[in-house]
Scaffold this motif. Structure first.
Motif, PDB file in Angstrom:
ATOM      1  N   ARG B 121       0.827  -1.194   0.000  1.00 56.11           N
ATOM      2  CA  ARG B 121       0.000   0.000   0.000  1.00 56.11           C
ATOM      3  C   ARG B 121       0.872   1.259   0.000  1.00 56.11           C
ATOM      4  O   ARG B 121       0.569   2.254  -0.666  1.00 56.11           O
ATOM      5  CB  ARG B 121      -0.927  -0.005   1.217  1.00 56.11           C
ATOM      6  CG  ARG B 121      -1.864   1.187   1.305  1.00 56.11           C
ATOM      7  CD  ARG B 121      -2.863   1.246   0.153  1.00 56.11           C
ATOM      8  NE  ARG B 121      -3.856   0.180   0.224  1.00 56.11           N
ATOM      9  CZ  ARG B 121      -5.059   0.319   0.785  1.00 56.11           C
ATOM     10  NH1 ARG B 121      -5.430   1.473   1.266  1.00 56.11           N
ATOM     11  NH2 ARG B 121      -5.890  -0.692   0.826  1.00 56.11           N
ATOM     12  N   LEU B 125       1.296   4.794  -2.351  1.00 54.74           N
ATOM     13  CA  LEU B 125       1.226   6.175  -1.854  1.00 54.74           C
ATOM     14  C   LEU B 125       2.442   7.004  -2.270  1.00 54.74           C
ATOM     15  O   LEU B 125       2.446   8.227  -2.174  1.00 54.74           O
ATOM     16  CB  LEU B 125       1.160   6.177  -0.318  1.00 54.74           C
ATOM     17  CG  LEU B 125      -0.125   5.707   0.355  1.00 54.74           C
ATOM     18  CD1 LEU B 125       0.080   5.602   1.861  1.00 54.74           C
ATOM     19  CD2 LEU B 125      -1.259   6.682   0.049  1.00 54.74           C
ATOM     20  N   ARG B 164      -3.306  13.794   3.969  1.00 52.69           N
ATOM     21  CA  ARG B 164      -3.699  13.113   2.744  1.00 52.69           C
ATOM     22  C   ARG B 164      -4.294  11.739   3.065  1.00 52.69           C
ATOM     23  O   ARG B 164      -5.295  11.326   2.493  1.00 52.69           O
ATOM     24  CB  ARG B 164      -2.494  12.977   1.822  1.00 52.69           C
ATOM     25  CG  ARG B 164      -2.858  12.576   0.412  1.00 52.69           C
ATOM     26  CD  ARG B 164      -1.648  12.663  -0.467  1.00 52.69           C
ATOM     27  NE  ARG B 164      -1.239  14.049  -0.670  1.00 52.69           N
ATOM     28  CZ  ARG B 164      -1.387  14.681  -1.822  1.00 52.69           C
ATOM     29  NH1 ARG B 164      -1.957  14.088  -2.844  1.00 52.69           N
ATOM     30  NH2 ARG B 164      -0.967  15.927  -1.948  1.00 52.69           N
ATOM     31  N   LEU B 165      -3.663  11.061   4.024  1.00 49.54           N
ATOM     32  CA  LEU B 165      -4.161   9.753   4.471  1.00 49.54           C
ATOM     33  C   LEU B 165      -5.591   9.887   4.988  1.00 49.54           C
ATOM     34  O   LEU B 165      -6.443   9.034   4.770  1.00 49.54           O
ATOM     35  CB  LEU B 165      -3.247   9.237   5.588  1.00 49.54           C
ATOM     36  CG  LEU B 165      -3.236   7.760   5.913  1.00 49.54           C
ATOM     37  CD1 LEU B 165      -2.661   6.955   4.758  1.00 49.54           C
ATOM     38  CD2 LEU B 165      -2.422   7.511   7.176  1.00 49.54           C
ATOM     39  N   LEU B 166      -5.863  10.988   5.682  1.00 52.98           N
ATOM     40  CA  LEU B 166      -7.198  11.213   6.234  1.00 52.98           C
ATOM     41  C   LEU B 166      -8.138  11.888   5.228  1.00 52.98           C
ATOM     42  O   LEU B 166      -9.283  12.153   5.542  1.00 52.98           O
ATOM     43  CB  LEU B 166      -7.109  12.097   7.479  1.00 52.98           C
ATOM     44  CG  LEU B 166      -6.474  11.476   8.722  1.00 52.98           C
ATOM     45  CD1 LEU B 166      -6.589  12.423   9.892  1.00 52.98           C
ATOM     46  CD2 LEU B 166      -7.133  10.144   9.082  1.00 52.98           C
ATOM     47  N   GLY B 167      -7.616  12.176   4.049  1.00 49.61           N
ATOM     48  CA  GLY B 167      -8.454  12.792   3.033  1.00 49.61           C
ATOM     49  C   GLY B 167      -8.791  14.248   3.327  1.00 49.61           C
ATOM     50  O   GLY B 167      -9.849  14.742   2.940  1.00 49.61           O
ATOM     51  N   ARG B 209     -17.556  11.165   7.898  1.00 49.81           N
ATOM     52  CA  ARG B 209     -17.325  10.027   6.986  1.00 49.81           C
ATOM     53  C   ARG B 209     -18.442   8.988   7.084  1.00 49.81           C
ATOM     54  O   ARG B 209     -18.689   8.260   6.112  1.00 49.81           O
ATOM     55  CB  ARG B 209     -15.973   9.373   7.282  1.00 49.81           C
ATOM     56  CG  ARG B 209     -14.776  10.282   7.034  1.00 49.81           C
ATOM     57  CD  ARG B 209     -14.721  10.783   5.590  1.00 49.81           C
ATOM     58  NE  ARG B 209     -13.477  11.482   5.330  1.00 49.81           N
ATOM     59  CZ  ARG B 209     -13.388  12.766   4.999  1.00 49.81           C
ATOM     60  NH1 ARG B 209     -14.492  13.506   4.872  1.00 49.81           N
ATOM     61  NH2 ARG B 209     -12.213  13.320   4.769  1.00 49.81           N
ATOM     62  N   VAL B 214     -16.030   8.583   1.789  1.00 50.78           N
ATOM     63  CA  VAL B 214     -15.111   8.816   0.676  1.00 50.78           C
ATOM     64  C   VAL B 214     -14.050   7.713   0.729  1.00 50.78           C
ATOM     65  O   VAL B 214     -14.118   6.819   1.557  1.00 50.78           O
ATOM     66  CB  VAL B 214     -14.455  10.218   0.757  1.00 50.78           C
ATOM     67  CG1 VAL B 214     -15.481  11.303   0.540  1.00 50.78           C
ATOM     68  CG2 VAL B 214     -13.737  10.422   2.072  1.00 50.78           C
ATOM     69  N   ASP B 215     -13.044   7.818  -0.160  1.00 55.55           N
ATOM     70  CA  ASP B 215     -12.022   6.774  -0.188  1.00 55.55           C
ATOM     71  C   ASP B 215     -10.852   7.211   0.688  1.00 55.55           C
ATOM     72  O   ASP B 215      -9.856   7.732   0.193  1.00 55.55           O
ATOM     73  CB  ASP B 215     -11.587   6.543  -1.641  1.00 55.55           C
ATOM     74  CG  ASP B 215     -10.525   5.450  -1.724  1.00 55.55           C
ATOM     75  OD1 ASP B 215     -10.406   4.656  -0.765  1.00 55.55           O
ATOM     76  OD2 ASP B 215      -9.818   5.393  -2.741  1.00 55.55           O
ATOM     77  N   ASP B 216     -10.967   7.048   1.983  1.00 53.91           N
ATOM     78  CA  ASP B 216      -9.858   7.416   2.857  1.00 53.91           C
ATOM     79  C   ASP B 216      -9.841   6.553   4.118  1.00 53.91           C
ATOM     80  O   ASP B 216     -10.710   5.690   4.326  1.00 53.91           O
ATOM     81  CB  ASP B 216      -9.878   8.922   3.201  1.00 53.91           C
ATOM     82  CG  ASP B 216     -11.021   9.279   4.139  1.00 53.91           C
ATOM     83  OD1 ASP B 216     -11.819   8.395   4.499  1.00 53.91           O
ATOM     84  OD2 ASP B 216     -11.136  10.464   4.505  1.00 53.91           O
ATOM     85  N   PHE B 217      -8.857   6.803   4.953  1.00 55.63           N
ATOM     86  CA  PHE B 217      -8.598   6.008   6.139  1.00 55.63           C
ATOM     87  C   PHE B 217      -9.795   6.004   7.090  1.00 55.63           C
ATOM     88  O   PHE B 217     -10.253   4.961   7.545  1.00 55.63           O
ATOM     89  CB  PHE B 217      -7.352   6.586   6.832  1.00 55.63           C
ATOM     90  CG  PHE B 217      -6.826   5.773   7.973  1.00 55.63           C
ATOM     91  CD1 PHE B 217      -5.875   4.785   7.761  1.00 55.63           C
ATOM     92  CD2 PHE B 217      -7.252   6.005   9.271  1.00 55.63           C
ATOM     93  CE1 PHE B 217      -5.376   4.029   8.807  1.00 55.63           C
ATOM     94  CE2 PHE B 217      -6.758   5.255  10.327  1.00 55.63           C
ATOM     95  CZ  PHE B 217      -5.819   4.267  10.093  1.00 55.63           C
ATOM     96  N   THR B 219     -12.944   6.745   6.576  1.00 58.50           N
ATOM     97  CA  THR B 219     -14.118   6.064   6.027  1.00 58.50           C
ATOM     98  C   THR B 219     -13.978   4.559   6.217  1.00 58.50           C
ATOM     99  O   THR B 219     -14.921   3.868   6.624  1.00 58.50           O
ATOM    100  CB  THR B 219     -14.283   6.388   4.530  1.00 58.50           C
ATOM    101  OG1 THR B 219     -14.348   7.802   4.381  1.00 58.50           O
ATOM    102  CG2 THR B 219     -15.542   5.755   3.961  1.00 58.50           C
TER     103      THR B 219
END
Lengths: 81, 405
Positions: B121, B125, B164-167, B209, B214-217, B219
């Motif tokens: 993963r 990133l 960024r990880l958390l969106g 979330r 969304v597509d993040d940690f 969520t």
């Protein structure tokens, strides 16, 4: 060369994989796959370096004489594409 | 409560005078080298009792040898990590997850989170991490011939990867740096205030979330299931808080210590600049030389360990910087050799709690060094300044002002 994988000791540092990704495979969580590893002759230096890099001492080079004669049933995993 | 009192079961001859908080070089010191200052313990016994070795003045056993630290940290049945470090700042008692859970509950959450930060993963990133490093360094290069590495690069870099990880958008960066700083280094007023702010933020993000995935940690966390059920609010908090406290300060400090070393060692700096393929290996040696974390466990039962009568409830300290200077584990441990091989250092700990973010941290450090060296000419500590380094629970460095004029 034959490498004994002490799977229960692996904590997913992935130092073996970082040095020799073709010899040491990881699962989806990042831990080494179960099962001992036969290393092709040309990869021995790299593999032993990876063994010495494991912070948990989860990998061990089997130096017993029996290990030098690899059973036919065990397919070498080293050098896989 | 009387602090610094040695418990009755600790033999007087096993009390040592070394502490990661009060020994020479541990308080903020201009041009200090706190990791090197811990190496003195290797002249002493493998285990001793330090009467003042936590932020709140508690005593701990200190394990000095790498092989013994491995034994302690691999044995979570005997040495528990449940201390509620964060919650206790608020007078509460709940675990940061998975760090402060013991097996078997630990394994359930660890398996849930491992894939999010696995080597695979992290490789995905990498482009985003590199892009962020380049943007920050290019802006530093464009604005002069000097900068404060911590303020201008290390912290914004680490925090923006976390965002960024958390969106979350980058404009939230500045409050984050302040919260993290107050939480980890603030006084008795600032720490609980920062802890509350961070909790409110995590609760709010989780609620957002849940409503709009969304597509993040986060969520992933609020949608995840363990043992066929959704996570409780407390578990979501426990995970969110850990990601927050573990991922910001440590990576920034590592980058700071590494660039301070290179600023002081022009030959090594030039070697890595001219042969950047050496940076991956060099970063491991820098992790060995400049780790930042003291790991503390609590004994769950009485145990005699290398002659020390550890009793249930005692704290046991496994300081990564001490293991990493163990002469039984590393040849010439006090020499920093950027070409060192077979480097099984303890920077990310040993045992089931091995730093969950280690693969991301490594990539951030390597990419940070690669882009810094590729984009800036030979740099040194700015004349008339002295970076201040300190020990404690998390080692760090401040005011790292470098110059390339």
């Amino acid at each position: 060369m034959h490498i004994v994988v002490h799977k229960a000791k692996c904590q997913g540092h992935a130092r073996c994989w970082a040095q020799a990704p073709n010899i040491f495979k990881l699962d989806d969580e990042g831990y080494v796959l179960l099962g001992d590893i036969n290393v092709a002759q040309g990869d021995e230096l790299l593999a032993s370096r990876a063994v010495r890099s494991c912070p948990e001492s989860a990998l061990e080079i089997d130096r017993t004489s029996a290990a030098r004669f690899e059973p036919a049933a065990m397919q070498p995993r080293a050098g896989e594409a | 409560m009387t602090l610094n009192q040695v418990p009755d079961h600790v033999p007087a001859e096993m009390v040592g005078d070394f502490s990661l908080f009060t020994s020479p070089g541990m308080l903020p010191t201009p041009d200090g080298d706190p990791q090197a200052a811990t190496a003195c313990v290797h002249a002493g016994p493998p285990i001793f009792y330090s009467p003042f070795n936590t932020r709140d003045g508690r005593g701990t056993w200190v394990i000095t040898r790498a092989t013994d630290q491995r034994r302690v940290l691999q044995d979570a049945d005997t040495f528990s990590s449940h201390r509620s470090i964060f919650a206790s700042a608020l007078g509460e008692n709940w675990p940061m997850i998975p760090l402060e859970l013991d097996p078997p509950a630990h394994g359930v959450f660890r398996s849930l989170l491992n894939p999010l930060l696995s080597p695979k993963r992290v490789t995905a990133l990498e482009p985003a991490v590199r892009e962020r490093a380049i943007a920050l360094i290019d802006s530093i290069a464009a604005s002069g011939t000097s900068c404060d590495v911590m303020q201008d690069f290390a912290f914004p870099f680490a925090v923006s990867i976390f965002l960024r990880l958390l969106g979350l958008p980058d404009h939230r960066l500045h409050p984050f740096v302040g919260w993290a700083n107050d939480l980890l280094h603030g006084d008795d007023v600032k720490r609980p205030a920062a802890a509350r702010t961070i909790l409110a933020f995590i609760d709010e993000l989780a609620a957002m979330r849940r409503e709009e995935p969304v597509d993040d940690f986060m969520t992933f966390i609020v949608q995840a299931q363990v043992e066929s059920r959704r996570l409780t609010d407390e578990e979501v908090r426990g995970i969110g808080v850990l990601v927050f406290v573990a991922g910001l300060d440590t990576v920034a400090a590592a980058i700071g210590f590494d660039l301070a070393f290179l600023a002081r060692h022009p030959k090594e700096q030039e070697l890595l600049r001219s042969e950047p393929n050496r940076i991956v290996l060099a970063a491991e040696e820098l992790l060995r030389a400049y780790p930042t974390v003291q790991i503390i466990r609590v004994a769950r039962k009485d145990i005699d360990f290398e002659g020390a009568p550890i009793r249930k409830g005692d704290y046991v300290s496994c300081a990564t910087m001490i293991a990493n200077r163990d002469p039984a584990e590393f040849e010439c441990p006090d020499t920093i050799d950027l070409m060192r091989e077979d480097n099984r250092h303890a920077a990310f700990g040993y045992g089931p709690h091995r730093c969950l973010g280690s693969h991301l941290a490594r990539r951030e450090i390597v990419i940070g060094l690669e882009e810094w060296l590729a984009r800036l000419p030979a740099f040194r500590i700015k004349e008339g300044t002295a970076p201040v380094a300190y020990g404690g629970h998390v080692f760090g460095i401040e005011n790292l002002i470098v110059d390339w004029s």
